[in-house]
Design a protein around this motif. Structure first.
Motif, PDB file in Angstrom:
ATOM      1  N   TYR A 150      69.419  79.792 -23.875  1.00  0.00           N
ATOM      2  CA  TYR A 150      68.517  79.265 -22.849  1.00  0.00           C
ATOM      3  C   TYR A 150      69.276  78.705 -21.656  1.00  0.00           C
ATOM      4  O   TYR A 150      68.738  78.640 -20.540  1.00  0.00           O
ATOM      5  CB  TYR A 150      67.608  78.187 -23.444  1.00  0.00           C
ATOM      6  CG  TYR A 150      66.392  78.751 -24.147  1.00  0.00           C
ATOM      7  CD1 TYR A 150      65.195  78.940 -23.477  1.00  0.00           C
ATOM      8  CD2 TYR A 150      66.447  79.106 -25.492  1.00  0.00           C
ATOM      9  CE1 TYR A 150      64.085  79.467 -24.114  1.00  0.00           C
ATOM     10  CE2 TYR A 150      65.341  79.637 -26.138  1.00  0.00           C
ATOM     11  CZ  TYR A 150      64.163  79.812 -25.449  1.00  0.00           C
ATOM     12  OH  TYR A 150      63.070  80.346 -26.077  1.00  0.00           O
ATOM     13  N   GLY A 151      70.520  78.299 -21.879  1.00  0.00           N
ATOM     14  CA  GLY A 151      71.323  77.778 -20.780  1.00  0.00           C
ATOM     15  C   GLY A 151      71.621  78.807 -19.711  1.00  0.00           C
ATOM     16  O   GLY A 151      72.042  78.456 -18.607  1.00  0.00           O
ATOM     17  N   LEU A 152      71.383  80.086 -20.024  1.00  0.00           N
ATOM     18  CA  LEU A 152      71.617  81.148 -19.060  1.00  0.00           C
ATOM     19  C   LEU A 152      70.497  81.296 -18.037  1.00  0.00           C
ATOM     20  O   LEU A 152      70.685  81.926 -17.001  1.00  0.00           O
ATOM     21  CB  LEU A 152      71.823  82.483 -19.793  1.00  0.00           C
ATOM     22  CG  LEU A 152      73.063  82.573 -20.684  1.00  0.00           C
ATOM     23  CD1 LEU A 152      73.019  83.823 -21.542  1.00  0.00           C
ATOM     24  CD2 LEU A 152      74.335  82.546 -19.839  1.00  0.00           C
ATOM     25  N   PHE A 153      69.310  80.726 -18.350  1.00  0.00           N
ATOM     26  CA  PHE A 153      68.228  80.899 -17.362  1.00  0.00           C
ATOM     27  C   PHE A 153      67.364  79.656 -17.137  1.00  0.00           C
ATOM     28  O   PHE A 153      66.376  79.728 -16.422  1.00  0.00           O
ATOM     29  CB  PHE A 153      67.333  82.098 -17.717  1.00  0.00           C
ATOM     30  CG  PHE A 153      66.777  82.094 -19.118  1.00  0.00           C
ATOM     31  CD1 PHE A 153      65.604  81.437 -19.413  1.00  0.00           C
ATOM     32  CD2 PHE A 153      67.436  82.777 -20.132  1.00  0.00           C
ATOM     33  CE1 PHE A 153      65.085  81.454 -20.688  1.00  0.00           C
ATOM     34  CE2 PHE A 153      66.921  82.810 -21.413  1.00  0.00           C
ATOM     35  CZ  PHE A 153      65.739  82.146 -21.699  1.00  0.00           C
ATOM     36  N   ILE A 154      67.732  78.496 -17.721  1.00  0.00           N
ATOM     37  CA  ILE A 154      67.024  77.260 -17.365  1.00  0.00           C
ATOM     38  C   ILE A 154      68.040  76.207 -16.925  1.00  0.00           C
ATOM     39  O   ILE A 154      69.241  76.344 -17.174  1.00  0.00           O
ATOM     40  CB  ILE A 154      66.159  76.708 -18.531  1.00  0.00           C
ATOM     41  CG1 ILE A 154      67.031  76.195 -19.681  1.00  0.00           C
ATOM     42  CG2 ILE A 154      65.201  77.765 -19.040  1.00  0.00           C
ATOM     43  CD1 ILE A 154      66.229  75.492 -20.767  1.00  0.00           C
ATOM     44  N   SER A 155      67.554  75.163 -16.278  1.00  0.00           N
ATOM     45  CA  SER A 155      68.428  74.124 -15.735  1.00  0.00           C
ATOM     46  C   SER A 155      69.225  73.420 -16.830  1.00  0.00           C
ATOM     47  O   SER A 155      68.693  73.081 -17.888  1.00  0.00           O
ATOM     48  CB  SER A 155      67.583  73.092 -14.969  1.00  0.00           C
ATOM     49  OG  SER A 155      68.378  71.987 -14.583  1.00  0.00           O
ATOM     50  N   THR A 156      70.499  73.189 -16.562  1.00  0.00           N
ATOM     51  CA  THR A 156      71.371  72.507 -17.522  1.00  0.00           C
ATOM     52  C   THR A 156      70.880  71.096 -17.816  1.00  0.00           C
ATOM     53  O   THR A 156      71.042  70.585 -18.935  1.00  0.00           O
ATOM     54  CB  THR A 156      72.817  72.442 -16.971  1.00  0.00           C
ATOM     55  OG1 THR A 156      73.263  73.757 -16.658  1.00  0.00           O
ATOM     56  CG2 THR A 156      73.756  71.813 -17.985  1.00  0.00           C
ATOM     57  N   SER A 157      70.236  70.480 -16.839  1.00  0.00           N
ATOM     58  CA  SER A 157      69.784  69.095 -16.989  1.00  0.00           C
ATOM     59  C   SER A 157      68.765  68.916 -18.106  1.00  0.00           C
ATOM     60  O   SER A 157      68.661  67.831 -18.688  1.00  0.00           O
ATOM     61  CB  SER A 157      69.184  68.592 -15.671  1.00  0.00           C
ATOM     62  OG  SER A 157      70.137  68.642 -14.635  1.00  0.00           O
ATOM     63  N   VAL A 158      67.991  69.959 -18.400  1.00  0.00           N
ATOM     64  CA  VAL A 158      66.936  69.812 -19.407  1.00  0.00           C
ATOM     65  C   VAL A 158      67.279  70.507 -20.723  1.00  0.00           C
ATOM     66  O   VAL A 158      66.490  70.453 -21.667  1.00  0.00           O
ATOM     67  CB  VAL A 158      65.587  70.367 -18.880  1.00  0.00           C
ATOM     68  CG1 VAL A 158      65.150  69.620 -17.632  1.00  0.00           C
ATOM     69  CG2 VAL A 158      65.668  71.862 -18.622  1.00  0.00           C
ATOM     70  N   ILE A 159      68.452  71.135 -20.799  1.00  0.00           N
ATOM     71  CA  ILE A 159      68.825  71.856 -22.019  1.00  0.00           C
ATOM     72  C   ILE A 159      68.800  70.940 -23.247  1.00  0.00           C
ATOM     73  O   ILE A 159      68.202  71.254 -24.283  1.00  0.00           O
ATOM     74  CB  ILE A 159      70.231  72.484 -21.874  1.00  0.00           C
ATOM     75  CG1 ILE A 159      70.141  73.772 -21.071  1.00  0.00           C
ATOM     76  CG2 ILE A 159      70.839  72.799 -23.234  1.00  0.00           C
ATOM     77  CD1 ILE A 159      69.530  74.923 -21.830  1.00  0.00           C
TER      78      ILE A 159
END
Length: 350
Positions: free
Chosen positions: A297-306
């Motif tokens: 998921y880190g490939l397509f969503i913001s790192t801040s909410v991972i």
């Protein structure tokens, strides 16, 4: 709960907690606080409700498959056995501990042991079929909207590779239906490669076990092809609904955290994660799940909410399962104790 179960649950929860804390530490920033501030409790409740509904469809799958073989198993009994199976599944590698629980509870509902085993084996087969079909459909939809989704090349490679592995498995399954020797030869070849350094006597015992499991599989398949076709069809429908509901939970959580839902990418990502979780690496996939989810998921969503996203996802699909699994397990233990007491009363001389 025996000492062995206590050991595995502490290992499982400990690994999961360790990786979640590490993930939160490295991804938490001001944007994370904003996302949490905007997160509605309704979103979490909705995701949890969908998870429970999905589990009910799992119970319905067991009920209709048992009914197609001539057994009437109550829906509440099926729901309780599904809940109870979640606990052992959460603390055993490949989630394998759940299968014996389901077999036992079906047997307690007056389903013959062979038929109970057949139902549980066919559940796994139906999961594999849905993974293959789901991957094909999702990849097709992604292909028709390629410009909009813009997935990184690495994700594309992993997606196609995973789908290819599942599809090959389904094709081999279809071939083995007509000729059991194909599956036996394949399993013996794979087993031979894995047991090169074993002693000959140990290898022979293992090969006998492989042949026995293949025979059990074909016995199970024969049961449903002979008299349970309709139950198998409904089971496939309920399996599709179950996994669809489980997979959209991630998209709901992403929306709650202010991200795009990424429905198609999310479904494919979770197909990959579900397959990785089947590999017997750690109890309940603890640690493996957190790393897999955050990496994909880190490939397509913001790192801040991972970190927060993974925490919420695991709270619903892992920690909640342990909680309701323990409660259902206690219901089963209480029933068994009362049954034993009743038997002892009957055995006493009058």
């Amino acid at each position: 709960m025996n000492q062995e179960h206590k050991k595995w649950i502490w290992i499982s929860i400990g690994l999961s907690t360790f990786f979640l804390i590490g993930l939160l530490y490295f991804t938490f920033d001001e944007s994370t606080l904003i996302a949490l501030k905007n997160l509605s409790p309704f979103i979490i409740l909705l995701a949890l409700t969908i998870h429970v509904i999905a589990l009910i469809f799992w119970a319905l799958r067991i009920k209709v498959m048992a009914y197609s073989l001539g057994y009437r198993v109550g829906l509440f009994h099926c729901i309780n056995l599904v809940f109870a199976n979640l606990f052992l599944a959460a603390i055993t590698p490949s989630q394998a501990g759940g299968e014996p629980v389901r077999v036992h509870e079906l047997y307690r509902a007056n389903v013959k042991l062979g038929d109970a085993t057949a139902i549980v084996i066919m559940e796994r087969v139906l999961d594999g079929v849905i993974f293959g079909l789901g991957g094909a459909i999702t990849l097709f939809l992604l292909g028709t909207a390629w410009k909009e989704v813009n997935l990184p090349p690495l994700v594309n490679t992993v997606i196609y590779l995973t789908w290819a592995v599942v599809t090959i498995g389904v094709v081999l399954f279809a071939l083995s239906v007509r000729n059991p020797l194909i599956l036996k030869r394949l399993m013996r070849t794979i087993s031979g490669f894995m047991t090169k350094k074993w002693e000959m006597a140990r290898v022979e015992r293992f090969m006998e076990k492989v042949d026995r499991e293949v025979d059990n599989f074909h016995f199970s398949l024969g049961k449903f092809i002979g008299m349970g076709k309709f139950g198998l069809f409904l089971g496939l429908i309920f399996t599709a609904i179950f996994w669809f509901l489980e997979f959209i939970i991630a998209s709901i959580l992403l929306v709650g955290l202010g991200q795009d839902p990424y429905f198609l990418e999310s479904i494919v990502s979770q197909l990959i994660i579900a397959i990785i979780m089947m590999i017997p690496l750690t109890p309940g996939g603890a640690g493996v799940a957190e790393i897999s989810i955050s990496s994909i998921y880190g490939l397509f969503i913001s790192t801040s909410v991972i970190g927060v996203f993974v925490l919420l996802w695991r709270m619903i699909l892992y920690y909640f399962n342990i909680g309701i699994g323990l409660i259902s397990g206690l219901i089963i233990v209480r029933r068994e104790v009362e049954s034993e007491r009743g038997n002892q009363q009957l055995d006493k001389p009058q």
